[in-house]
Design a protein around this motif. Structure first.
Motif, PDB file in Angstrom:
ATOM      1  N   UNK A 139     -77.160 -19.100  30.652  1.00 46.03           N
ATOM      2  CA  UNK A 139     -77.174 -17.650  30.859  1.00 46.03           C
ATOM      3  C   UNK A 139     -77.764 -17.330  32.235  1.00 46.03           C
ATOM      4  N   UNK A 140     -77.089 -16.427  32.958  1.00 44.02           N
ATOM      5  CA  UNK A 140     -77.538 -16.053  34.294  1.00 44.02           C
ATOM      6  C   UNK A 140     -78.744 -15.132  34.205  1.00 44.02           C
ATOM      7  N   UNK A 141     -79.780 -15.467  34.944  1.00 51.42           N
ATOM      8  CA  UNK A 141     -80.990 -14.654  34.958  1.00 51.42           C
ATOM      9  C   UNK A 141     -80.756 -13.391  35.784  1.00 51.42           C
ATOM     10  N   UNK A 142     -81.063 -12.208  35.231  1.00 50.72           N
ATOM     11  CA  UNK A 142     -80.861 -10.968  35.993  1.00 50.72           C
ATOM     12  C   UNK A 142     -81.756 -10.925  37.229  1.00 50.72           C
ATOM     13  N   UNK A 143     -81.169 -10.578  38.351  1.00 48.98           N
ATOM     14  CA  UNK A 143     -81.954 -10.320  39.556  1.00 48.98           C
ATOM     15  C   UNK A 143     -81.141  -9.426  40.481  1.00 48.98           C
ATOM     16  N   UNK A 144     -81.741  -8.322  40.857  1.00 44.95           N
ATOM     17  CA  UNK A 144     -81.074  -7.401  41.777  1.00 44.95           C
ATOM     18  C   UNK A 144     -80.963  -8.061  43.141  1.00 44.95           C
ATOM     19  N   UNK A 145     -79.757  -8.077  43.693  1.00 51.46           N
ATOM     20  CA  UNK A 145     -79.542  -8.641  45.024  1.00 51.46           C
ATOM     21  C   UNK A 145     -79.682  -7.532  46.060  1.00 51.46           C
ATOM     22  N   UNK A 146     -80.548  -7.758  47.045  1.00 49.68           N
ATOM     23  CA  UNK A 146     -80.731  -6.805  48.136  1.00 49.68           C
ATOM     24  C   UNK A 146     -79.723  -7.112  49.243  1.00 49.68           C
ATOM     25  N   UNK A 147     -79.518  -6.119  50.112  1.00 49.27           N
ATOM     26  CA  UNK A 147     -78.543  -6.262  51.200  1.00 49.27           C
ATOM     27  C   UNK A 147     -79.208  -5.981  52.546  1.00 49.27           C
ATOM     28  N   UNK A 148     -79.001  -6.894  53.504  1.00 47.82           N
ATOM     29  CA  UNK A 148     -79.336  -6.624  54.908  1.00 47.82           C
ATOM     30  C   UNK A 148     -78.039  -6.282  55.641  1.00 47.82           C
ATOM     31  N   UNK A 149     -78.041  -5.175  56.352  1.00 53.36           N
ATOM     32  CA  UNK A 149     -76.851  -4.756  57.107  1.00 53.36           C
ATOM     33  C   UNK A 149     -76.953  -5.269  58.541  1.00 53.36           C
ATOM     34  N   UNK A 150     -75.890  -5.919  59.015  1.00 56.74           N
ATOM     35  CA  UNK A 150     -75.884  -6.525  60.356  1.00 56.74           C
ATOM     36  C   UNK A 150     -75.018  -5.764  61.353  1.00 56.74           C
ATOM     37  N   UNK A 151     -74.521  -4.583  60.962  1.00 54.90           N
ATOM     38  CA  UNK A 151     -73.529  -3.888  61.787  1.00 54.90           C
ATOM     39  C   UNK A 151     -74.001  -3.645  63.212  1.00 54.90           C
ATOM     40  N   UNK A 152     -75.272  -3.342  63.387  1.00 55.72           N
ATOM     41  CA  UNK A 152     -75.777  -2.988  64.710  1.00 55.72           C
ATOM     42  C   UNK A 152     -76.244  -4.200  65.518  1.00 55.72           C
ATOM     43  N   UNK A 153     -76.080  -5.425  64.978  1.00 56.42           N
ATOM     44  CA  UNK A 153     -76.423  -6.624  65.755  1.00 56.42           C
ATOM     45  C   UNK A 153     -75.361  -7.710  65.605  1.00 56.42           C
ATOM     46  N   UNK A 154     -75.471  -8.527  64.572  1.00 57.40           N
ATOM     47  CA  UNK A 154     -74.586  -9.684  64.486  1.00 57.40           C
ATOM     48  C   UNK A 154     -73.119  -9.300  64.356  1.00 57.40           C
ATOM     49  N   UNK A 155     -72.834  -8.254  63.602  1.00 63.38           N
ATOM     50  CA  UNK A 155     -71.434  -7.870  63.388  1.00 63.38           C
ATOM     51  C   UNK A 155     -70.758  -7.474  64.693  1.00 63.38           C
ATOM     52  N   UNK A 156     -71.402  -6.604  65.468  1.00 64.67           N
ATOM     53  CA  UNK A 156     -70.731  -6.197  66.708  1.00 64.67           C
ATOM     54  C   UNK A 156     -70.915  -7.227  67.814  1.00 64.67           C
ATOM     55  N   UNK A 157     -71.836  -8.171  67.631  1.00 60.01           N
ATOM     56  CA  UNK A 157     -71.868  -9.323  68.535  1.00 60.01           C
ATOM     57  C   UNK A 157     -70.697 -10.249  68.232  1.00 60.01           C
ATOM     58  N   UNK A 158     -70.383 -10.425  66.968  1.00 62.41           N
ATOM     59  CA  UNK A 158     -69.313 -11.335  66.563  1.00 62.41           C
ATOM     60  C   UNK A 158     -67.927 -10.786  66.877  1.00 62.41           C
ATOM     61  N   UNK A 159     -67.748  -9.473  66.777  1.00 65.64           N
ATOM     62  CA  UNK A 159     -66.418  -8.892  66.922  1.00 65.64           C
ATOM     63  C   UNK A 159     -66.227  -8.062  68.186  1.00 65.64           C
ATOM     64  N   UNK A 160     -67.279  -7.412  68.652  1.00 68.12           N
ATOM     65  CA  UNK A 160     -67.142  -6.495  69.784  1.00 68.12           C
ATOM     66  C   UNK A 160     -67.902  -6.992  71.007  1.00 68.12           C
ATOM     67  N   UNK A 161     -68.247  -8.258  71.042  1.00 73.56           N
ATOM     68  CA  UNK A 161     -68.981  -8.851  72.167  1.00 73.56           C
ATOM     69  C   UNK A 161     -70.251  -8.067  72.493  1.00 73.56           C
ATOM     70  N   UNK A 162     -70.837  -7.443  71.468  1.00 74.86           N
ATOM     71  CA  UNK A 162     -72.115  -6.727  71.576  1.00 74.86           C
ATOM     72  C   UNK A 162     -72.030  -5.525  72.506  1.00 74.86           C
TER      73      UNK A 162
END
Length: 648
Positions: A1-24
Motif C-alpha cells: 500500500x502506498x503511503x500518503x504524502x503530499x507532493x510539493x512543487x518547485x516552479x522553474x519557469x523563471x530560471x531553468x525552464x527559460x534557460x533550457x528553452x529561451x537561452x535565459x
C-alpha cells in the motif's frame, strides 16, 4: 500500500525552464507582471536565480542580476525564492577562492534568496564543503544535490553514499539532479526509496523532459516517498525543460500525493507565458530524434542545442552525429564525468574539436587541461593514463590530489582595487570577479546610458530571439549623427547614410568589433567603441565625440600590393575554428608573440575563444614570426590566416 504524502512543487519557469528553452533571455520586466499570481499558486519554492541567469543578464540583457533578484523578492512576498549554485564555481565556469564563495552566498541571501541548491559536477563533495558551510552561515536553507548520470561507476551505492555524506555536512534537504532526463521510472523508485530509508531529510527530484521519462519518474518517485518535484509552466515545459506543472498536478490529483494546487490558477499563469512566448517568437519545447538518443549519448537537451549552434558557427552542422558519437568516448577518457555545467562544456567542446581537426586531442582547450590536472576535482573514475600523457605531455604540471580551492589565494581585495572606478557596491565587485570583461562593459554602459548627447542611439529590441548563448549583443554602443547626410571622405566621395546605418545594425547584432563596406570606390570601416583600429585607419572627427562613446566611422586606404617574392618560405598558422582571437588569454598569463620572435614547434602562439572555452593555438613548425594578420580581440573565421612563420 502506498503511503500518503503530499507532493510539493518547485516552479522553474523563471530560471531553468527559460534557460533550457529561451537561452535565459527573459527580461526582468517580463517577469514582474506575473509575480503576484505565481506567489498565489502555493508552490514550495520558485527557482528564479543562479545557473546562467547571472551571465546572461550582464552579457546580453544589460541587466544587473542582483537588481533582478531584489525586484523579484519585493514582488514575491510569500513563496521562498531558490537559486542554483555550482558549488565552488558559484555561477561561473571555474573554481573561485573561499573568500569569494563566502561573499557571494552572503550577498545572495541578503538580496532575497531563501533556498540554495548546491551541486558539484563531479559529485566531489570536497567542492561542496565551503559553499554549504557559508550558505548555512548566511541563513539559507541548504539543499545539496546528488548529480545523476549513468556509467559503470555511478551505482545506487554511489548515490546513497554521496547523499549520506552531504547530510553529514549539514544539508537541510537533498536533491536528485537528473539534468539529462536519464532517470527511468523504476530506477527513480528504487533510488528515492533507498535514500528515504537511510535519511530523514526532505528529498526533491529535479529532471528534464528530454526523452519523455520525467513524468513517469515523478509518479514512481512519489510512490517511493519523494517530497518535492520540479516543474515548469506549460509554455516553457517539455523538450529540454521540465515536465509541465499542469500535467503533474492532474496526474497526482485524487491520489495519495495530491499537490492540492488549483489548476485554474495554473492556467492563468500559463496564459501569461504563452502570450509572452508568442510575442517574442520563442518555440515550444519539443523532443527531437537527437534528444531521444540521449539514452545513447547522455547529452542533455540544452547541451545538444548548444552543440548545434556551435557547429553551425563552425559551418559543420552536418557533422553533429559524429560529435554525438565522440562525446561518450571523450567522457570515458575523462573518467565518466556527469554532463552538467561545467563538465558538459569541457567534454562537449573537446569532442567537437576532435571531430573538426580530424585527430583526437590535437587541439586541447585550457579548461580541458585544467580538468585533467585536477583543478575541477576528482573524476568519478580515473582518467586514462595515455590521455593524461597526451593532454599534459611531459610538462612539469603536477596532478592535484587535494581540494582544488585549497590552492587558490583570496581574491576579493584584489577585485575591489581593480574595479573601484566603476563598482557601486560589493555586489558589483562580485559580478566583476565572476565575469571581468563582461561586467566591466556592463558597468561602463550603466555609467554612460544617462548622458545627454546630440546623437541618436541605435536602440536594442526589448528582447532579442537568440540562436544560442553566443548570439549577439542586445545592447548598443554604436551611434551616428541624425543629421549626417553621408560620410564624406578626403577624396570627396560620399557614402549614403542608409548604407552606414545598415552596417551599424549588422555590427550591433553581433560580437564582431568591426565591419567594412565599399561604396563609390571607398572602403569604410565602422568600429565599436574601444575596439582596436586596423592598420592604416584614419579616424574621422566623429570618433572623438561624446568622450569616445561614438564609434569610429573611418576611411580605409587601400593597402599597397604586398610583395610576393621571397614568400615561398612562409608557413601560415590558420584558425582551426570560428571564434575570437587573443594574442594572450590575459596579460599576466603569457607574453604576446611579436613580429620577429622565434617560436618552436608546439609553442602556444595565441588563444581563440570559441564554444565558451579558451583554445590554445600552437605553432606546427619552428621559425620566426614575420607577420601577425589579426588584431587582438578580433573575430576570426575558420581557416583564416593568423600568423606567417618563416622556416629557419
Amino acid at each position: 500500500m502506498v503511503k500518503p504524502n503530499k507532493v510539493e512543487i518547485t516552479d522553474t519557469t523563471l530560471r531553468d525552464a527559460h534557460q533550457s528553452l529561451w537561452a535565459t533571455r527573459m527580461r526582468t520586466e517580463d517577469m514582474l507582471p506575473i509575480c503576484e499570481k505565481l506567489d498565489q499558486v502555493g508552490y514550495h519554492s520558485l527557482e528564479v536565480w543562479g545557473g546562467a541567469t547571472f551571465d546572461v543578464c550582464l552579457r546580453y540583457l544589460n541587466e544587473d542580476p542582483w537588481e533582478r533578484l531584489r525586484q523579484l523578492k519585493k514582488a514575491i512576498k510569500k513563496t521562498p525564492l531558490q537559486m542554483l549554485l555550482r558549488g565552488q564555481s558559484l555561477v561561473g565556469l571555474k573554481h573561485y577562492p573561499d573568500d569569494m564563495v563566502e561573499a557571494f552566498v552572503h550577498k545572495a541571501v541578503e538580496n532575497g534568496i531563501d533556498i540554495i541548491r548546491i551541486f558539484d559536477a563531479l559529485n566531489d563533495i570536497r567542492n561542496l564543503e565551503v559553499p554549504i558551510r557559508m550558505s548555512k552561515k548566511a541563513g539559507a536553507h541548504v539543499q545539496a544535490a546528488v548529480v545523476y548520470t549513468i556509467s559503470p561507476v555511478h551505482t545506487l551505492e554511489h548515490y546513497l553514499e554521496t547523499a549520506l555524506k552531504l547530510a553529514e555536512m549539514g544539508a537541510d534537504s537533498i536533491c536528485i539532479k537528473d539534468m539529462a532526463g536519464l532517470l527511468s521510472p523504476h530506477v527513480a523508485y528504487d533510488l528515492v526509496k533507498t535514500i528515504k530509508k537511510h535519511l530523514d531529510l526532505p528529498l526533491q527530484l529535479h529532471s528534464h523532459y528530454i526523452g519523455g521519462l520525467a513524468v513517469g519518474a515523478y509518479l514512481k518517485a512519489a510512490d517511493a516517498g519523494v517530497d518535492i518535484v520540479d516543474t515548469a509552466s506549460l509554455p516553457l515545459a517539455f523538450g529540454a525543460s521540465q515536465p509541465p506543472v499542469e500535467t503533474v498536478v492532474r496526474i497526482l490529483q485524487e491520489s495519495p500525493h495530491d499537490t492540492r494546487l488549483d489548476i485554474h490558477t495554473l492556467f492563468e499563469v500559463s496564459k501569461y507565458f504563452e502570450d509572452l512566448r508568442k510575442k517574442y517568437g520563442f518555440e515550444r519545447g519539443v523532443t527531437r530524434l537527437t534528444d531521444m538518443r540521449v539514452f545513447e549519448h547522455q547529452v542533455p537537451g540544452g547541451m545538444i542545442s548548444n552543440l548545434v549552434s556551435q557547429l553551425e558557427e563552425q559551418k559543420a552542422l552536418h557533422r553533429i552525429h559524429e560529435v554525438l558519437a565522440e562525446i561518450p568516448a571523450v567522457r570515458e577518457d575523462m573518467g565518466y564525468p556527469p554532463l552538467v555545467t561545467p563538465t558538459s562544456q569541457i567534454v562537449g567542446t573537446q569532442a567537437v574539436l576532435n571531430v573538426l581537426t580530424g585527430k583526437r586531442y590535437k587541439l586541447v582547450p585550457g579548461e580541458v587541461r585544467a580538468y585533467v590536472q585536477g583543478q575541477y576535482g576528482k573524476p568519478p573514475a580515473p582518467i586514462k593514463e595515455e590521455i593524461i600523457q597526451q593532454i599534459l605531455g611531459d610538462s612539469d604540471v603536477k596532478l592535484i590530489k587535494g581540494r582544488p580551492a585549497d590552492l587558490l589565494e583570496p581574491i576579493m581585495d584584489k577585485m575591489k582595487k581593480e574595479i573601484q572606478d566603476l563598482a557601486e557596491s560589493e555586489e558589483d565587485v562580485l559580478s566583476y570577479a565572476m565575469y571581468p570583461q563582461v561586467a566591466r562593459k556592463f558597468f561602463e554602459w550603466r555609467l554612460n546610458r544617462g548622458l545627454d548627447t546630440e546623437d541618436a542611439a541605435v536602440e536594442p529590441p526589448a528582447v532579442e530571439k537568440p540562436k544560442d548563448e553566443e548570439a549577439g549583443l542586445p545592447d548598443s554602443n554604436i551611434q551616428v549623427k541624425q543629421d549626417l547626410g553621408g560620410l564624406v571622405t578626403k577624396e570627396g566621395k560620399t557614402m549614403n547614410l542608409s548604407e552606414i546605418k545598415e552596417l551599424i545594425k549588422m555590427l550591433d547584432a553581433t560580437d564582431i568589433c568591426e565591419l567594412q563596406l565599399e561604396s563609390a570606390g571607398v572602403k569604410v570601416a565602422i568600429r565599436k567603441s574601444g575596439a582596436a583600429p586596423g592598420t592604416g585607419f584614419t579616424a574621422s572627427p566623429e570618433t572623438a565625440a561624446n568622450n569616445g562613446k561614438t564609434a569610429a566611422i573611418e576611411a580605409v586606404p587601400e593597402k599597397p600590393a604586398e610583395k610576393t617574392q621571397d614568400r615561398d618560405n612562409l608557413i601560415p598558422i590558420v584558425a582551426p575554428m570560428v571564434g575570437t582571437f587573443y594574442r594572450s588569454p590575459a596579460p599576466e598569463a603569457a607574453p604576446f608573440v611579436e613580429v620577429g620572435q622565434m617560436v618552436t614547434e608546439g609553442q602556444t602562439v595565441c588563444i581563440i575563444e570559441a564554444m565558451k572555452l579558451m583554445n590554445e593555438i600552437e605553432a606546427e613548425i619552428s621559425g620566426r614570426i614575420v607577420e601577425i594578420l589579426v588584431e587582438n580581440n578580433q573575430p576570426v573565421e575558420y581557416g583564416q590566416t593568423l600568423f606567417l612563420i618563416e622556416k629557419v
